[in-house]
Design a protein around this motif. Structure first.
Motif, mmCIF file in Angstrom:
data_model
loop_
_atom_site.group_PDB
_atom_site.id
_atom_site.type_symbol
_atom_site.label_atom_id
_atom_site.label_comp_id
_atom_site.label_asym_id
_atom_site.label_seq_id
_atom_site.Cartn_x
_atom_site.Cartn_y
_atom_site.Cartn_z
ATOM 1 N N SER A 119 0.808 -1.209 0.000
ATOM 2 C CA SER A 119 0.000 0.000 0.000
ATOM 3 C C SER A 119 0.845 1.265 0.000
ATOM 4 O O SER A 119 0.313 2.345 -0.068
ATOM 5 N N GLN A 120 2.169 1.116 0.070
ATOM 6 C CA GLN A 120 3.048 2.275 0.013
ATOM 7 C C GLN A 120 3.211 2.674 -1.443
ATOM 8 O O GLN A 120 4.045 2.139 -2.145
ATOM 9 N N GLY A 121 2.418 3.621 -1.910
ATOM 10 C CA GLY A 121 2.374 3.989 -3.310
ATOM 11 C C GLY A 121 3.639 4.630 -3.841
ATOM 12 O O GLY A 121 3.851 4.663 -5.041
ATOM 13 N N ALA A 122 4.505 5.149 -2.995
ATOM 14 C CA ALA A 122 5.696 5.847 -3.474
ATOM 15 C C ALA A 122 6.839 4.897 -3.792
ATOM 16 O O ALA A 122 7.808 5.295 -4.426
ATOM 17 N N ARG A 123 6.764 3.650 -3.380
ATOM 18 C CA ARG A 123 7.883 2.743 -3.580
ATOM 19 C C ARG A 123 8.140 2.451 -5.047
ATOM 20 O O ARG A 123 9.286 2.380 -5.475
ATOM 21 N N GLY A 124 7.098 2.293 -5.843
ATOM 22 C CA GLY A 124 7.263 1.994 -7.262
ATOM 23 C C GLY A 124 7.960 3.097 -8.024
ATOM 24 O O GLY A 124 8.975 2.856 -8.695
ATOM 25 N N PRO A 125 7.453 4.335 -7.956
ATOM 26 C CA PRO A 125 8.133 5.424 -8.672
ATOM 27 C C PRO A 125 9.558 5.668 -8.183
ATOM 28 O O PRO A 125 10.446 5.950 -8.986
ATOM 29 N N ILE A 126 9.791 5.545 -6.887
ATOM 30 C CA ILE A 126 11.143 5.758 -6.366
ATOM 31 C C ILE A 126 12.081 4.672 -6.889
ATOM 32 O O ILE A 126 13.214 4.948 -7.291
ATOM 33 N N ALA A 127 11.615 3.430 -6.922
ATOM 34 C CA ALA A 127 12.438 2.340 -7.443
ATOM 35 C C ALA A 127 12.747 2.560 -8.914
ATOM 36 O O ALA A 127 13.874 2.304 -9.363
ATOM 37 N N LEU A 128 11.784 3.037 -9.684
ATOM 38 C CA LEU A 128 12.027 3.287 -11.099
ATOM 39 C C LEU A 128 13.015 4.430 -11.295
ATOM 40 O O LEU A 128 13.903 4.359 -12.146
ATOM 41 N N VAL A 129 12.914 5.480 -10.497
ATOM 42 C CA VAL A 129 13.857 6.596 -10.590
ATOM 43 C C VAL A 129 15.265 6.114 -10.235
ATOM 44 O O VAL A 129 16.245 6.488 -10.895
ATOM 45 N N LEU A 130 15.384 5.294 -9.204
ATOM 46 C CA LEU A 130 16.697 4.757 -8.847
ATOM 47 C C LEU A 130 17.261 3.870 -9.949
ATOM 48 O O LEU A 130 18.475 3.875 -10.196
ATOM 49 N N LEU A 131 16.396 3.116 -10.622
ATOM 50 C CA LEU A 131 16.849 2.290 -11.734
ATOM 51 C C LEU A 131 17.352 3.163 -12.882
ATOM 52 O O LEU A 131 18.398 2.880 -13.473
ATOM 53 N N VAL A 132 16.629 4.231 -13.190
ATOM 54 C CA VAL A 132 17.067 5.155 -14.236
ATOM 55 C C VAL A 132 18.413 5.766 -13.859
ATOM 56 O O VAL A 132 19.321 5.865 -14.693
ATOM 57 N N PHE A 133 18.561 6.182 -12.618
ATOM 58 C CA PHE A 133 19.830 6.761 -12.164
ATOM 59 C C PHE A 133 20.963 5.746 -12.266
ATOM 60 O O PHE A 133 22.076 6.088 -12.676
ATOM 61 N N ALA A 134 20.692 4.494 -11.918
ATOM 62 C CA ALA A 134 21.719 3.459 -12.014
ATOM 63 C C ALA A 134 22.126 3.222 -13.464
ATOM 64 O O ALA A 134 23.318 3.057 -13.765
ATOM 65 N N CYS A 135 21.152 3.215 -14.362
ATOM 66 C CA CYS A 135 21.465 3.048 -15.785
ATOM 67 C C CYS A 135 22.285 4.225 -16.293
ATOM 68 O O CYS A 135 23.255 4.051 -17.040
ATOM 69 N N PHE A 136 21.914 5.427 -15.920
ATOM 70 C CA PHE A 136 22.664 6.611 -16.332
ATOM 71 C C PHE A 136 24.089 6.558 -15.795
ATOM 72 O O PHE A 136 25.051 6.824 -16.506
ATOM 73 N N SER A 137 24.239 6.186 -14.526
ATOM 74 C CA SER A 137 25.566 6.116 -13.920
ATOM 75 C C SER A 137 26.426 5.056 -14.596
ATOM 76 O O SER A 137 27.611 5.273 -14.860
ATOM 77 N N GLY A 138 25.834 3.916 -14.881
ATOM 78 C CA GLY A 138 26.580 2.858 -15.572
ATOM 79 C C GLY A 138 26.995 3.279 -16.964
ATOM 80 O O GLY A 138 28.115 2.989 -17.410
ATOM 81 N N GLY A 139 26.112 3.968 -17.671
ATOM 82 C CA GLY A 139 26.447 4.459 -19.006
ATOM 83 C C GLY A 139 27.561 5.485 -18.966
ATOM 84 O O GLY A 139 28.469 5.461 -19.804
#
Length: 156
Positions: A119-139
């Protein structure tokens, strides 16, 4: 003897050095988006239909594994249930989640409606933002390693 100039690269090579890691990062993000919330382990179990219930037997929070008794109406019939919780007053109204596959008779184990898993609605968007940041950092790391390898070859 003249060493080859490893620092001069064509614009196509530079675009490939940046483009391939960027495309891989975008692909990872798109695949994660399509996989949905289950990828991040946050898919909530169905808590059932929310129903207003009344506490008939409160439990003290100091007790081990406190369980309260509640009564509610389900399908037009009065029902009784057990709620894993504590701290409610006698006759206090609470919203509970009744399982969809609840038995037609007997005591039903219910959960507090707003505390179900996922029911914690913010976990999904935060996880996706962290994934995007990880992809950017790796690139960017891949870009710096590739770009830096030409300079290191000149030092040796």
């Amino acid at each position: 003897m003249k060493l080859p100039d490893v620092t001069s690269k064509t614009s196509v090579q530079r675009w490939l050095q940046v483009g391939i890691p960027a495309a891989a990062g975008v692909l990872v993000v798109v695949l994660a988006w399509l996989a949905g919330p289950g990828l991040f382990g946050i898919a909530g179990a169905d808590a059932g239909a929310p129903v207003q219930a009344q506490v008939t037997k409160p439990a003290e929070c100091s007790a081990a594994d406190p369980v309260e008794s509640v009564k509610f109406t389900l399908g037009g019939k009065p029902r009784e249930g057990t709620l894993n919780g504590c701290g409610h007053a006698m006759n206090e109204r609470v919203e509970v989640g009744v399982p969809v596959d609840a038995a037609d008779s007997g005591t039903i184990s219910v959960t507090a409606a707003d505390t179900s898993a996922g029911s914690q609605g913010a976990r999904g968007p935060i996880a996706l933002v962290l994934l995007v940041f990880a992809c950017f950092s790796g690139g960017m790391y891949a870009f710096l390693v590739i770009r830096g390898s030409g300079k290191l070859a000149l030092l040796h």
